[in-house]
Structures are given as structure tokens and as C-alpha cells.
Design a protein around this motif. Structure first.
Motif, mmCIF file in Angstrom:
data_model
loop_
_atom_site.group_PDB
_atom_site.id
_atom_site.type_symbol
_atom_site.label_atom_id
_atom_site.label_comp_id
_atom_site.label_asym_id
_atom_site.label_seq_id
_atom_site.Cartn_x
_atom_site.Cartn_y
_atom_site.Cartn_z
ATOM 1 N N CYS A 314 0.866 -1.189 0.000
ATOM 2 C CA CYS A 314 0.000 0.000 0.000
ATOM 3 C C CYS A 314 0.900 1.235 0.000
ATOM 4 O O CYS A 314 1.890 1.291 0.738
ATOM 5 C CB CYS A 314 -0.859 0.037 1.255
ATOM 6 N N HIS A 320 -4.874 5.398 2.520
ATOM 7 C CA HIS A 320 -4.660 4.101 3.158
ATOM 8 C C HIS A 320 -4.568 4.257 4.680
ATOM 9 O O HIS A 320 -5.163 3.475 5.421
ATOM 10 C CB HIS A 320 -3.374 3.454 2.648
ATOM 11 N N ARG A 323 -7.922 4.529 6.526
ATOM 12 C CA ARG A 323 -8.727 3.297 6.430
ATOM 13 C C ARG A 323 -8.074 2.138 7.183
ATOM 14 O O ARG A 323 -8.747 1.326 7.791
ATOM 15 C CB ARG A 323 -8.926 2.921 4.955
ATOM 16 N N TYR A 344 -7.020 -6.051 5.590
ATOM 17 C CA TYR A 344 -7.195 -4.693 5.063
ATOM 18 C C TYR A 344 -7.198 -4.775 3.540
ATOM 19 O O TYR A 344 -6.221 -5.234 2.937
ATOM 20 C CB TYR A 344 -6.072 -3.772 5.535
ATOM 21 N N HIS A 346 -8.244 -2.312 0.328
ATOM 22 C CA HIS A 346 -8.810 -1.076 -0.227
ATOM 23 C C HIS A 346 -8.152 -0.805 -1.564
ATOM 24 O O HIS A 346 -6.934 -0.683 -1.655
ATOM 25 C CB HIS A 346 -8.573 0.100 0.717
#
Ligand SMILES: Cc1cc2nc3c(=O)[nH]c(=O)nc-3n(C[C@H](O)[C@H](O)[C@H](O)COP(=O)(O)OP(=O)(O)OC[C@H]3O[C@@H](n4cnc5c(N)ncnc54)[C@H](O)[C@@H]3O)c2cc1C
Length: 435
Positions: A314, A320, A323, A344, A346
Motif C-alpha cells: 500500500c 490508506h 482506512r 485490510y 482497499h
């Protein structure tokens, strides 16, 4: 702050019973919403509305204003200093824990450029953003009052190094503000100023994609901003920015926004780091092979499970970080309650960037926006993201007020030397750099 906020909500019953304690150690008693720093520098948002007071928001947590110096996870101990320990010359204090969340973010990635440590200005904190705003207006005042053309030229030359979010937005907002402010000077015109963006790669603002990056370059050039791609700064010694394309710019302003690197605190722990110095984390945000240690944000190398290419991490951005913090809070609560953890996941939705008042660029959810709509979207997006209803309302009120009245062009540089006037009155000398 987001992890602690989420945990304090999730663990309400345990906190009430005194079964858990959440301790937050932070060098500042506030959280900074960095994406608003360029607008704070432009004067569109007051500095105190860009930050969120930790003690107010984390009212069920113990907030310690201090700096963690090292972590011995094997012993579940973190060592930290506070203002008091520093003032008293005492050694660091120790705190023991059951679960550790390590999220110190990143610091500016500097290069050994001669003169940078003496003259460079960073753009990561609210103090730096406001300091830069005051500095730019002060340079206009210097240019307006000097009779020396060399001093005037250097004062009106502003060099920004690094074409990511921070550099492009800071330059876009400050140039726009300075252009506006110039109308109030009888002898400084917008055309007298030189704004230069130096970027080592062949593109700027990679966050909005190649096409919108090119659009941004063309928009900045239309505003007479000198965008130099595939160019590096070699030196800024003696207040002269020397570029590797042979250009030399005498200048009093070199803003360094050439990327970030993981916080050095990570190296002062016994936790595993990857080759770039980020904390090795799993998709559940746990530190690999270190039970009860967790990471998130810029400091953590979290696998991007939505990426087509395995091994992708990420990217270090607020999208990021915020979230991840929420999932991290859930996972710690789940661990305490012996429930399964969630991954996680996203998918990066793209980005929005402001290039000054009513100017912007955006590439989100596959949609590309330019100019006013992009700028508007930037404001709507970040207003939805800035934490707490209190801050959202204050920022919105400021935007509405600044739409009704003229822009703020005042420099309060003397705030940086609040005792200067009194020291002079008491027979001392003016501190260097104060007026
Ligand atoms: C000018 C600018 C504009 C940006 N714009 C955008 C944008 O538009 N969109 C986007 O997605 N991202 C943007 N970013 C990036 C984004 O702000 C970061 O990715 C995000 O803040 C990372 O969050 P973090 O919690 O990991 O770190 P941070 O927000 O940096 O928080 C880390 C915290 O740890 C504290 N800390 C540091 N050292 C210690 C220590 N030793 N002990 C205790 N505490 C410590 C720090 O004081 C800080 O409060 C921007 C960044 C900048 C600088």
C-alpha cells in the motif's frame, strides 16, 4: 489518533470496567490533517483548524505528550521522553504494554545537497506550512523595500524541489496567494516573481495518473511557473539554487518536498523491517512474526491485496492510513475478544489535488476532472475526511467566509519571535531573524 478513536468506541464496556487502558504517545498534543497544509499555507484555513486536539477527541484514552525513543517488543516495553524529562535532563521513561500500535509515519527524504540543511524548508507540519506562508509574504515585503536588485531578485525567486502532492499543492496554493497579494504592492507585480518546480523524474503528481499529471504541468506553465522535469538540484549553498541542467537561481526560498522515508524510530525497535525500512506487516496489519505488535500508515509495509501484482505494498498516503487505522482498531478489539481478524483491502480510488483557489486536478473512480470541478471535489473529499464534526464545521465556515470576503494576505512572521519586542524594550538585542 484514528486507531485510538476507533478502539475507544469499540472497547467502551472494557474501558468502563477499567479492564483496558489505551495510551497514546505523541510529540504534539494534536493530530495534523496533512492534506490541508497547502490550504493553510495559502491562508484559506486557519492553522488551528488543520489540527485536531488529541485530549478532546481521545477523552477515554491517556494522552502522553512525548516522543518514543525505542521499543523493546521482546520485553513489551517502550522508552519515551517528555518535555519534562528533557528539561530536567532526566533519561527516558519506560512504559510496558500488552498490545503495541506503531504508527510514527514518515519523515522528509533528504539528499546530501550542499546548503540544504541550512536553507531548505520542509512542508510536513503545520508550523512549516505557516512559517512558509509568512516567509513568502515577508520576501515580497523585502523585495518591495530594497534598493538592491540582486536582493529583490533572490527574494522573489521561489524554488520547490519535488513534484508529488506536497510540492505541487504547496507551490500551486502559495503562488496563487502571492499573485493575489501582489495587487496590494505598488512595486511588486505577479510577473516579477519566479516560481520554479524541480522534479527528478519525467512527470509530476503521479497520484492522479499520467494524463492528469501532464495537464497539471501545462496548467502550471500557463501560470508562468517554470516546471523543470528530469532535473535535480545540486546545491543551494550561499542561497543559490544550482540545478543539474546548468541553471542557477539566487533565492532565499528552497522548499524541499522530494518524498518521504519511514520514520527512524522504526530502526530503534526489535521489529522486522523491509528493505526500505518500513515495518513488515501482514494484511491484517499485524507485524510479521511479532505477536501483539501492529502497524499502519506511512510507517507500515502492508500488502495491497487488491493489486494485480503480488508483493505490491500500500502506498504511503492518507487514503490508506485512515482506512487502515479503522481496520486496525477492529482487529485489536477482535484479538482481545478472541475473534477472527479481518484483512485490510482497499483499492486505490485515485486522487484529488488543489492547485490554488478554484484550480485543481482529480482522477478518482476512473473519472478525470480539471479546474473548478476538480478543486470543488478536492474540498468536498477532504471535508468528508477531516476528523470530527467540530473541525468539519470550522473548516466549512472558513471557506464560506473567505468566499464572501477578500483573501487573507497578512504575514504574522513575528509570531515566531514573540519576545523580540519586549527583549528590545528591556535593553536586549533583537534576536536574529526577528523584526
Ligand atoms: C503537504 C502534504 C499533503 C498531502 N496530501 C495528501 C493527499 O491529498 N491525499 C493523501 O492521501 N495523502 C496526502 N498526504 C500524505 C498523508 O498526509 C500521509 O500519508 C499520512 O498523514 C500518513 O499517516 P500516518 O498516520 O502514517 O503518519 P502521520 O500523519 O505523519 O502521523 C504520524 C504521527 O506520529 C507522530 N510521531 C512521530 N514520531 C514519533 C515518536 N517518536 N513518538 C511518538 N509519536 C511520534 C507524529 O508526530 C505524527 O503525529 C500529504 C502529505 C503532505 C505532507
Amino acid at each position: 489518533m484514528y486507531t485510538a478513536l476507533h478502539l475507544q468506541r469499540k472497547l467502551k464496556p472494557e474501558l468502563k470496567q477499567g479492564a483496558v487502558e489505551i495510551v497514546v504517545i505523541s510529540p504534539d498534543p494534536y493530530m495534523t490533517y496533512q492534506p490541508f497544509l497547502p490550504e493553510a499555507a495559502a491562508g484559506s484555513i486557519s492553522p488551528r483548524h488543520v489540527v485536531v486536539p488529541l485530549r478532546r477527541v481521545l477523552d477515554k484514552c491517556r494522552v502522553i505528550v512525548g516522543e518514543v525513543r525505542s521499543v523493546d517488543h521482546a520485553k513489551r516495553t517502550a522508552s519515551f521522553t517528555t518535555l519534562a524529562t528533557v528539561e530536567e535532563g532526566a533519561g527516558p521513561l519506560d512504559i510496558t504494554y500488552d498490545e503495541l500500535v506503531l504508527a510514527p509515519g514518515s519523515i522528509s527524504r533528504t539528499l546530501p545537497v550542499p546548503g540544504l540543511a541550512d536553507y531548505g524548508i520542509g512542508f510536513k507540519t503545520v508550523e512549516e506550512a505557516i512559517g512558509l506562508r509568512n516567509h513568502v509574504i515577508e520576501q515580497m515585503d523585502i523585495a518591495s523595500s530594497t534598493r538592491d536588485p540582486a536582493v529583490r531578485d533572490a527574494a522573489l525567486t521561489f524554488v520547490f524541489v519535488g513534484g508529488g502532492y506536497a510540492g505541487v499543492e504547496a507551490l500551486g496554493e502559495l503562488e496563487d496567494m502571492a499573485r493575489y497579494a501582489a495587487r496590494y504592492y505598488h512595486n511588486v507585480k505577479a510577473e516579477d516573481m519566479k516560481w520554479i518546480l524541480v522534479e527528478a523524474s519525467g512527470r509530476i503528481l503521479p497520484e492522479v495518473g499520467a494524463e492528469m499529471g501532464k495537464y497539471t504541468v501545462s496548467q502550471l506553465r500557463k501560470r508562468n511557473i517554470d516546471v523543470r522535469l528530469e532535473t535535480r538540484i545540486e546545491s543551494c549553498e550561499d542561497r543559490v539554487a544550482v540545478l543539474d541542467d546548468g541553471a542557477r537561481f539566487p533565492t532565499r526560498t528552497v522548499v524541499w518536498t522530494a518524498g518521504v522515508k519511514p520514520h527512524p524510530l522504526l530502526a530503534a525497535t526489535d521489529l522486522p523491517l523491509n528493505e526500505r525500512g518500513r515495518l513488515k506487516c501482514t494484511a491484517e496489519l499485524a507485524v510479521e512474526g511479532a505477536p501483539h505488535a501492529w502497524g499502519a500508515g506511512d510507517a507500515a509495509a502492508v500488502p495491497d491485496v487488491t493489486a494485480a501484482e503480488p508483493g505490491t505494498e500500500c502506498a504511503p498516503n492518507a487514503q490508506h492510513a485512515v482506512r487502515q487505522a479503522k481496520v486496525l482498531g477492529d482487529n485489536i478489539a477482535a484479538t482481545l475478544r478472541q475473534r477472527p481478524l479481518q484483512e485490510y483491502a482497499h483499492k486505490y480510488v485515485g486522487s484529488v489535488a488543489s492547485l490554488g483557489l478554484h484550480k485543481g486536478v482529480a482522477h478518482v473512480y476512473g473519472r478525470k476532472l480539471k479546474g473548478y470541478p476538480a478543486w470543488f471535489m478536492h474540498r468536498v473529499y477532504h471535508l468528508s475526511r477531516v476528523p470530527t464534526v467540530n473541525r468539519k464545521s470550522r473548516v466549512l465556515a472558513e471557506w464560506i467566509l473567505s468566499g464572501l470576503f477578500k483573501r487573507e494576505i497578512v504575514s504574522l512572521g513575528s509570531l515566531e519571535h514573540p519576545r523580540a519586542e519586549f527583549e528590545l524594550a528591556a535593553g536586549g538585542e533583537r534576536p536574529k531573524g526577528s523584526r
